[in-house]
Structure formats: C-alpha cells, structure tokens
Design an enzyme around this catalytic site. Structure first.
Site, PDB file in Angstrom:
ATOM      1  N   HIS A  75      50.002 -22.382  33.647  1.00 30.90           N
ATOM      2  CA  HIS A  75      48.754 -22.888  33.402  1.00 30.90           C
ATOM      3  C   HIS A  75      48.253 -24.242  33.934  1.00 30.90           C
ATOM      4  O   HIS A  75      49.385 -24.860  34.336  1.00 30.90           O
ATOM      5  CB  HIS A  75      48.402 -22.777  32.018  1.00 30.90           C
ATOM      6  CG  HIS A  75      48.901 -23.797  31.227  1.00 30.90           C
ATOM      7  ND1 HIS A  75      48.164 -24.384  29.905  1.00 30.90           N
ATOM      8  CD2 HIS A  75      49.981 -24.629  31.160  1.00 30.90           C
ATOM      9  CE1 HIS A  75      48.864 -25.124  29.136  1.00 30.90           C
ATOM     10  NE2 HIS A  75      49.855 -25.439  30.076  1.00 30.90           N
TER      11      HIS A  75
ATOM     12  N   CYS B   8      49.086 -32.588  33.660  1.00 27.91           N
ATOM     13  CA  CYS B   8      48.753 -31.174  33.168  1.00 27.91           C
ATOM     14  C   CYS B   8      47.675 -30.644  33.859  1.00 27.91           C
ATOM     15  O   CYS B   8      47.398 -29.503  33.364  1.00 27.91           O
ATOM     16  CB  CYS B   8      48.864 -30.999  31.696  1.00 27.91           C
ATOM     17  SG  CYS B   8      50.114 -31.520  30.846  1.00 27.91           S
TER      18      CYS B   8
ATOM     19  N   HIS C 295      51.391 -25.901  36.243  1.00 25.89           N
ATOM     20  CA  HIS C 295      52.909 -26.165  35.665  1.00 25.89           C
ATOM     21  C   HIS C 295      53.151 -24.881  34.604  1.00 25.89           C
ATOM     22  O   HIS C 295      52.215 -24.169  34.363  1.00 25.89           O
ATOM     23  CB  HIS C 295      53.005 -27.471  35.055  1.00 25.89           C
ATOM     24  CG  HIS C 295      52.214 -27.792  33.814  1.00 25.89           C
ATOM     25  ND1 HIS C 295      50.929 -27.742  33.908  1.00 25.89           N
ATOM     26  CD2 HIS C 295      52.368 -27.577  32.539  1.00 25.89           C
ATOM     27  CE1 HIS C 295      50.349 -27.848  32.777  1.00 25.89           C
ATOM     28  NE2 HIS C 295      51.380 -27.680  31.878  1.00 25.89           N
TER      29      HIS C 295
ATOM     30  N   HIS D   5      55.529 -23.095  31.056  1.00 23.69           N
ATOM     31  CA  HIS D   5      56.415 -23.366  29.927  1.00 23.69           C
ATOM     32  C   HIS D   5      56.892 -22.244  29.571  1.00 23.69           C
ATOM     33  O   HIS D   5      56.517 -21.061  29.764  1.00 23.69           O
ATOM     34  CB  HIS D   5      55.260 -23.809  28.798  1.00 23.69           C
ATOM     35  CG  HIS D   5      54.492 -25.063  29.140  1.00 23.69           C
ATOM     36  ND1 HIS D   5      54.952 -26.337  28.772  1.00 23.69           N
ATOM     37  CD2 HIS D   5      53.077 -25.280  29.271  1.00 23.69           C
ATOM     38  CE1 HIS D   5      53.963 -27.417  28.862  1.00 23.69           C
ATOM     39  NE2 HIS D   5      53.061 -26.771  29.355  1.00 23.69           N
TER      40      HIS D   5
ATOM     41  N   HIS E   1      54.792 -13.952  32.123  1.00 24.03           N
ATOM     42  CA  HIS E   1      55.013 -14.522  33.512  1.00 24.03           C
ATOM     43  C   HIS E   1      53.729 -14.051  34.255  1.00 24.03           C
ATOM     44  O   HIS E   1      53.394 -13.475  35.209  1.00 24.03           O
ATOM     45  CB  HIS E   1      56.062 -13.413  34.162  1.00 24.03           C
ATOM     46  CG  HIS E   1      57.407 -13.834  34.001  1.00 24.03           C
ATOM     47  ND1 HIS E   1      57.927 -13.773  32.642  1.00 24.03           N
ATOM     48  CD2 HIS E   1      58.282 -14.573  34.827  1.00 24.03           C
ATOM     49  CE1 HIS E   1      59.255 -14.311  32.759  1.00 24.03           C
ATOM     50  NE2 HIS E   1      59.337 -14.746  33.976  1.00 24.03           N
TER      51      HIS E   1
ATOM     52  N   GLU F 153      54.631 -25.345  23.098  1.00 22.03           N
ATOM     53  CA  GLU F 153      54.901 -25.525  24.686  1.00 22.03           C
ATOM     54  C   GLU F 153      56.138 -26.186  24.983  1.00 22.03           C
ATOM     55  O   GLU F 153      56.960 -25.959  25.889  1.00 22.03           O
ATOM     56  CB  GLU F 153      53.994 -26.388  25.036  1.00 22.03           C
ATOM     57  CG  GLU F 153      52.592 -25.811  25.140  1.00 22.03           C
ATOM     58  CD  GLU F 153      51.517 -26.664  25.965  1.00 22.03           C
ATOM     59  OE1 GLU F 153      50.540 -26.267  26.611  1.00 22.03           O
ATOM     60  OE2 GLU F 153      51.660 -27.800  26.298  1.00 22.03           O
TER      61      GLU F 153
END
Length: 132
Positions: A14, A23, A27, A29, A67, A121
């Site tokens: 996201h 952010c 990137h 998580h 994913h 996260e």
C-alpha cells in the site's frame, strides 16, 4: 463477560496519500490481525464461540487482502479504501467483513458479538477498530 481472540495474517502492499514521508511511496507489510469476540453466555459445551469457526471467517476475510495492492482494492466498482489504506481503515474494513459473515451464525450465543479488530503493521504498531 467472556472474550476470545484469534489471529490471522496477510501480506499486502500500500501507500498512503496525504502523508508526507516515506510511507507515501509504495511499500509492503506482513500484517497480523487479531479478532476479539465478547459475550456473557457460553454454549452447552462451555464455549463463547468455537475458535475454528472464528478462524475460518477471519482467515477468509484476510485472504481477500493477501498479496494485493490495497490501494487498488475495489468492491462493486468502488475503491474499498478510497486510495488511503491506513491501518485504521484496514481494521474497520476487516471488522465489518467479519461482522457480516458472523451475523446469524448458528454457533453464536445470544449477546455474543465481534468486539474489536486489531491490525498490526509491525510488531510494535497497531490500529484497533471497535464499535460501541
């Protein structure tokens, strides 16, 4: 009052719009999700809700996110997170999906309800969504 909690996980990418920092770039998580159910009555077997049933529902919801690029998530042609999949928005979405799947579940005792969803996260960063 009794409470049970299960956990599940998913991996997703996201980026955060309207955020000024690293952010705002794409990137990913490895998210961890905790689902909490509360109630005051146990069934004949002494359980609030069968862990297996709660795990099935939560894992199914998390599989929808696994994913993916969360910014691209759509439902009926509408952006699920309005291009802003913060941990808070993800927790609210997961809560509502679990809640709708548990509604009318034969294994749910009267007065038993989903209480909260935590979305981690990282091991040290969590957002929680709950309804009064």
């Amino acid at each position: 009052m009794y409470e049970v909690r299960i956990e599940a996980d998913f991996a997703a990418a996201h980026f955060l719009k309207e955020y000024h920092g690293k952010c705002e770039r794409l990137h990913g998580h490895n998210y961890k999700v905790f689902a909490h159910v509360r109630g005051s009555r146990l069934d004949e077997g002494g359980m609030l809700l069968d862990f297996s049933e709660l795990k099935r529902v939560v894992r199914s919801v998390c599989a929808e996110l696994d994913h993916t690029n969360l910014n691209d998530m759509q439902c009926d042609g509408v952006d699920v997170f309005d291009q802003n999949p913060s941990a808070e928005h993800i927790a609210q979405w997961i809560f509502r999906r679990i809640q709708s799947q548990l509604a009318g579940n034969a294994g749910m005792q009267s007065g038993t309800a989903l209480y909260a969803v935590d979305v981690f996260e990282t091991d040290t960063s969590r957002a929680r969504y709950c309804e009064p």
